[in-house]
Design a protein around this motif. Structure first.
Motif, short mmCIF file in Angstrom:
data_model
loop_
_atom_site.label_atom_id
_atom_site.label_comp_id
_atom_site.label_asym_id
_atom_site.label_seq_id
_atom_site.Cartn_x
_atom_site.Cartn_y
_atom_site.Cartn_z
N MET A 1 43.55 34.07 40.80
CA MET A 1 44.60 35.24 40.85
C MET A 1 44.39 36.14 42.09
SD MET A 1 47.10 35.96 37.84
CE MET A 1 47.26 37.60 37.43
N MET A 2 45.33 36.62 42.58
CA MET A 2 45.00 37.66 43.69
C MET A 2 44.89 39.15 43.03
SD MET A 2 47.69 37.71 46.95
CE MET A 2 48.44 36.35 46.70
N LYS A 3 44.08 39.82 43.69
CA LYS A 3 43.77 40.95 43.29
C LYS A 3 44.75 42.08 43.49
CE LYS A 3 39.77 43.93 42.05
NZ LYS A 3 40.17 43.99 40.81
N LEU A 4 45.22 42.82 42.39
CA LEU A 4 46.43 43.45 42.57
C LEU A 4 45.92 45.03 42.24
CD1 LEU A 4 48.77 41.18 40.71
CD2 LEU A 4 49.23 42.08 43.08
N PRO A 5 46.46 46.02 42.88
CA PRO A 5 45.98 47.34 42.73
C PRO A 5 46.56 47.84 41.24
CG PRO A 5 47.95 47.39 44.06
CD PRO A 5 47.79 45.83 43.88
N ALA A 6 45.66 47.64 40.12
CA ALA A 6 45.66 48.21 38.64
C ALA A 6 47.03 48.02 38.45
CB ALA A 6 45.16 49.46 38.68
N ALA A 13 52.89 41.86 37.09
CA ALA A 13 51.99 41.53 38.03
C ALA A 13 51.79 40.00 38.11
CB ALA A 13 50.49 42.16 38.15
N TYR A 14 51.40 39.45 36.84
CA TYR A 14 51.35 38.07 36.80
C TYR A 14 52.87 37.29 37.33
CZ TYR A 14 51.08 33.48 34.37
OH TYR A 14 51.26 32.21 34.24
N LEU A 15 53.87 37.80 37.03
CA LEU A 15 55.24 37.10 37.40
C LEU A 15 55.29 37.27 38.78
CD1 LEU A 15 57.92 37.95 34.69
CD2 LEU A 15 57.14 35.98 35.51
N LEU A 16 54.97 38.27 39.38
CA LEU A 16 55.16 38.72 40.99
C LEU A 16 54.29 37.45 41.65
CD1 LEU A 16 56.72 41.00 42.10
CD2 LEU A 16 54.54 41.79 42.91
N THR A 17 53.14 37.37 41.18
CA THR A 17 52.26 36.30 41.93
C THR A 17 52.93 35.03 41.88
OG1 THR A 17 50.50 37.89 40.92
CG2 THR A 17 49.84 35.55 42.02
N ARG A 18 53.39 34.75 40.44
CA ARG A 18 54.02 33.42 40.35
C ARG A 18 55.23 33.12 41.39
NH1 ARG A 18 53.62 29.66 39.88
NH2 ARG A 18 54.31 28.36 38.14
N LEU A 19 55.90 34.15 41.32
CA LEU A 19 57.14 34.09 42.09
C LEU A 19 56.88 33.80 43.76
CD1 LEU A 19 59.46 36.54 40.73
CD2 LEU A 19 60.09 34.52 41.06
N ARG A 20 55.63 34.49 44.14
CA ARG A 20 55.23 34.27 45.25
C ARG A 20 55.02 32.84 45.82
NH1 ARG A 20 50.79 38.53 46.38
NH2 ARG A 20 51.86 39.66 44.83
N GLN A 21 54.34 32.29 44.75
CA GLN A 21 54.01 31.02 44.91
C GLN A 21 55.07 29.93 44.94
OE1 GLN A 21 51.35 30.76 41.25
NE2 GLN A 21 49.53 31.48 42.31
N CYS A 22 56.03 30.41 44.22
CA CYS A 22 57.58 29.55 43.94
C CYS A 22 58.16 29.37 45.37
CB CYS A 22 58.15 30.21 43.04
SG CYS A 22 57.70 29.71 41.42
N VAL A 23 58.23 30.71 46.05
CA VAL A 23 58.80 30.62 47.28
C VAL A 23 58.15 29.69 48.56
CG1 VAL A 23 59.50 32.09 49.32
CG2 VAL A 23 59.77 33.11 46.97
N ASN A 307 58.76 25.05 36.09
CA ASN A 307 57.36 25.39 36.01
C ASN A 307 57.17 26.73 35.84
OD1 ASN A 307 55.68 22.76 36.09
ND2 ASN A 307 56.74 22.50 38.12
N LEU A 308 57.86 27.48 36.45
CA LEU A 308 57.85 28.99 36.38
C LEU A 308 57.89 29.05 34.82
CD1 LEU A 308 57.28 31.74 37.69
CD2 LEU A 308 59.60 32.01 38.00
N LEU A 309 59.08 28.70 34.34
CA LEU A 309 59.42 29.28 33.06
C LEU A 309 58.41 28.55 31.98
CD1 LEU A 309 63.16 28.43 32.82
CD2 LEU A 309 62.08 30.83 32.78
N VAL A 310 57.83 27.62 32.32
CA VAL A 310 56.88 27.17 31.52
C VAL A 310 55.49 28.08 31.42
CG1 VAL A 310 55.00 25.08 31.13
CG2 VAL A 310 57.32 24.61 31.66
N ASP A 311 55.33 28.54 32.67
CA ASP A 311 54.06 29.43 32.59
C ASP A 311 54.39 30.84 31.93
OD1 ASP A 311 52.56 27.61 34.07
OD2 ASP A 311 52.60 28.44 36.29
#
Lengths: 328, 395
Positions: A1-6, A13-23, A307-311
């Protein structure tokens, strides 16, 4: 997972990362869809031209639909339009593809949702019973039904159910579609059999996975702890064992939902439902590029969304995924 | 019962609930837990394994009884039988009375009202004994809600108190954490908090420190000890660590191959073991700074090392390279229940009597200075004692 600023909220944060992957996935899908359909044999201009196949007429059609342009330009045009909700015009009906999709989508969504409901309720219920009543007639029954659900072909089950519940005992209707908004009762009367047919295979898979996961959970140390606390059987099974088993079940559901979408094509044919399946088949047979593109794009988007919903469901169930970090 | 002179634990915890005297509800001297002739057998195919064979013991209120023995001697199975946690395939006979109530043969529903409330248990594996998908607070709270009918809010407040009681820092934050966010020692503390939540009369601790680092072990034992002192909880401590026994037990029960072989107040046992197996067990402990003696039950010239905590001074021996003594032979198969002493094949004192009759679990006579509470299942308890005395005189 990408390192996010705290991140204040690890879930966000997790959702944001997953959304980016989805796009990113969606962009790749659009390229593949576009290129794949262009690679199919057959000339859409020929299909459009009908009886009149003079070179001039074909050239005019190509010019009208932009089929002469560079493939990159065609792709750019496709994406640009898709982003504004314009998926082009069906070469078969002359109507906007987005309209056709908007009409077919609710049918398929309802069918998929009902099938999923049927599969989850029956699958998890039977799976839990089979695990808890291990080695007893209940387990054998559940296993036998699951085996049947897995091995019976969809079309055959469809025909048998129609003969049984629509003709011999006419409780349900065998075909046709009435929007839920128009007449909810009639809608359900027509949707129950397709949903059962489409969901039976999934129910069997879910049942078997639930049973295996429950057997695993029930022999875990924390179940012994739960029993040592004096919790009731119901609390031990439902509150402790099932909750842990759901991670496995959700994984399987996510993987199998894809089959649900492709299975809908066959089921919609059997029960004459004007859904995505019918739209897809019609588009394929008439080389309706625009419609086909739209349908495949929507289906892919649905896969990605599922897949996003499953995650998300995973992390809701299992805090180790949500909060990161393996067991210390 | 003799009281151990183990060091007092410092009070690091707060929020002790009232009602430390639940255990004394019956009669002042009546045992809270009384196990009589408990036998547990498992059938697998055409074999029957006798995991526990006629085990009897009493546990007084506030007492710590250590059950020791090597792996597979039946100590855990006996504890699980008391809790009613064995699978239905286990055949259980005998009597288990908790504050006068018979638990043997009770149904799951009936046991559910007792477990977690009057008798609780903590297990050897803190890493896996907590449910990974539920918060610590929920796991403590559900036992309170189940047995004391507390609301969610009340249970939460009480769970914070309990976390504090078992020495978990920042309980208000910890309560919303999941097991994977806690270390092994912290998880075991949570298990203890769950176990003592309803202030049970009896707490069974099945090797509570075995899976933990040595530094963490001391903390857990300290918590157990302080709970015993503050709540008056009687503890059955299952262990194979004789150091732990010496530290916190009042009385010791030694098991071998499913049978009880010796029972005595902790000092009696360390100072004058009467069963050759107990002697072997005590001799086979490696202690830093102490050179081990040779096989005890095995042959002449053997030296018994008393427990460090019991008599530290007596443990010093001249330096030299000697093997840690071991008991020769193997634990017998639990398939049979021979009408003989099960330890006889490995025992230096064994004679015809030992192989032809099962010794009773009897009080050893007072002629060699034994306590009346000292029992042993041995045909020759005096010879064992005399040999030891002779050896010590000869040193």
């Amino acid at each position: 997972m990408m390192k996010l600023p705290a991140p204040r909220n690890p879930m966000a944060a997790y959702l944001l990362t997953r959304l980016r992957q989805c796009v990113i996935t969606l962009i790749l899908v659009s390229v593949v869809v576009f290129a794949g359909i262009r690679a199919l044999p057959g000339d859409p201009a020929l299909a459009l031209a009908g009886e009149e196949r003079s070179p001039e007429a074909l050239a005019a059609i190509r010019a009208e639909y932009g089929l002469d342009d560079n493939i990159v330009i065609q792709y750019g045009r496709f994406v640009g339009h898709a982003l504004t909700g314009d998926l082009g015009t069906s070469s078969r009906t002359g109507l906007p593809v987005s309209d056709a999709i908007a009409e077919a989508l609710p049918v398929t969504l309802e069918l998929a949702a009902l099938s999923l409901l049927f599969a989850v309720v029956l699958g998890i219920g039977a799976g839990v019973v089979a695990a808890v009543r291990r080695g007893r007639p209940e387990e054998w029954l559940a296993n036998a039904v699951a085996l049947l659900g897995l091995s019976v072909p969809t079309f055959w089950l469809g025909i048998v159910l129609v003969l049984g519940f629509a003709i011999a005992v006419p409780v349900f209707a065998a075909s046709g579609y009435v929007p839920f908004g128009t007449d909810p009762l009639d809608n359900l009367r027509r949707m129950v059999l397709p949903a059962v047919v489409l969901g039976s295979g999934l129910a069997a898979v879910v049942m078997r996975q639930t049973r295996a996961a429950m057997l695993d959970s029930l022999s875990a140390d924390y179940i012994r702890t739960a029993r040592a606390k004096g919790l009731s059987r119901r609390e031990v099974i439902g509150g402790h064992a099932l909750r842990n088993s759901l991670v496995t079940v959700v994984t399987v559901l996510g993987l199998q939902l894809g089959h649900l979408i492709s299975g809908a094509v066959v089921t919609e044919q059997i029960f004459v439902l004007p859904g995505f399946g019918k739209l897809t088949i019609d588009a394929v047979f008439t080389r309706d590029y625009a419609t086909l593109q739209g349908v495949v794009l929507c289906t892919s988007a649905a896969y990605i969304l599922i897949n996003l919903l499953v995650d998300v469901a995973y992390s809701a169930i299992d805090p180790r995924i949500r909060l990161g970090g393996a067991a210390r | 019962m003799s009281t151990p002179d183990a060091p007092e634990t410092p009070d690091t915890t707060a929020g002790v609930p009232a009602g430390a005297a639940t255990a004394a509800a019956v009669a002042p001297d009546a045992p809270v837990l009384s196990v009589r002739d408990l036998s547990v057998s498992f059938r697998s195919g055409d074999r029957t394994v006798h995991a526990v064979d006629h085990l009897s013991y009493d546990l007084a209120a506030g007492e710590v009884l250590a059950v020791v023995g090597e792996s597979g001697c039946g100590k855990s199975v006996a504890a699980m039988a008391v809790m009613g946690l064995l699978p239905p395939t286990a055949g259980i006979t005998g009597s288990i009375r908790l504050a006068g109530r018979e638990l043997a043969g009770a149904g799951d529903k009936e046991l559910g009202r007792v477990r977690g409330k009057d008798i609780a248990m903590i297990f050897q594996e803190p890493m896996t004994s907590l449910n990974p998908v539920l918060t610590v607070g929920r796991q403590i709270g559900e036992v309170l809600r189940r047995h004391q009918g507390l609301t969610k809010k009340q249970a939460r407040a009480r769970a914070v108190e309990l976390l504090d009681l078992v020495g978990i820092p920042a309980p208000r934050q910890r309560i919303d954490e999941y097991p994977h966010q806690l270390s092994g020692g912290m998880r075991q503390r949570v298990m203890i908090a769950v176990a003592v939540a309803c202030d049970p009369a009896v707490l069974i601790a099945d090797e509570p420190t075995t899976a933990l680092d040595v530094t963490v072990q001391a903390g857990i034992l300290e918590v157990l000890q302080s709970l015993r002192e503050r709540l008056g909880t009687a503890v059955v401590l299952i262990t194979h660590d004789l150091g732990v026994v010496a530290d916190i037990a009042d009385r010791v029960l030694v098991m071998y191959a499913g049978r009880p072989v010796e029972q005595a107040p902790v000092h009696e046992l360390f100072e004058g073991p009467r069963h050759p197996y107990t002697r072997g067990l005590l001799g086979a402990v490696l202690r830093p700074g102490v050179v081990a003696g040779r096989g005890v039950a095995a042959g002449p010239g053997a030296v018994l090392e008393p427990g460090v905590a019991a008599a530290p001074g007596a443990a010093l021996r001249p330096a030299g390279k000697r093997r840690l003594p071991e008991i020769p032979g193997l634990v017998p198969s639990l398939d049979e229940q021979p009408d003989a002493c099960t330890f006889a094949p490995r025992c230096a004192f064994a004679d015809d009597q030992c192989t032809s009759g099962r010794p009773g679990f009897k009080a050893v006579a007072a002629d060699v200075g034994a306590d009346a509470a000292h029992r042993a299942a041995c045909w020759h308890p005096h010879d064992v004692a005399l040999q030891r005395i002779n050896q010590e005189a000869g040193q």
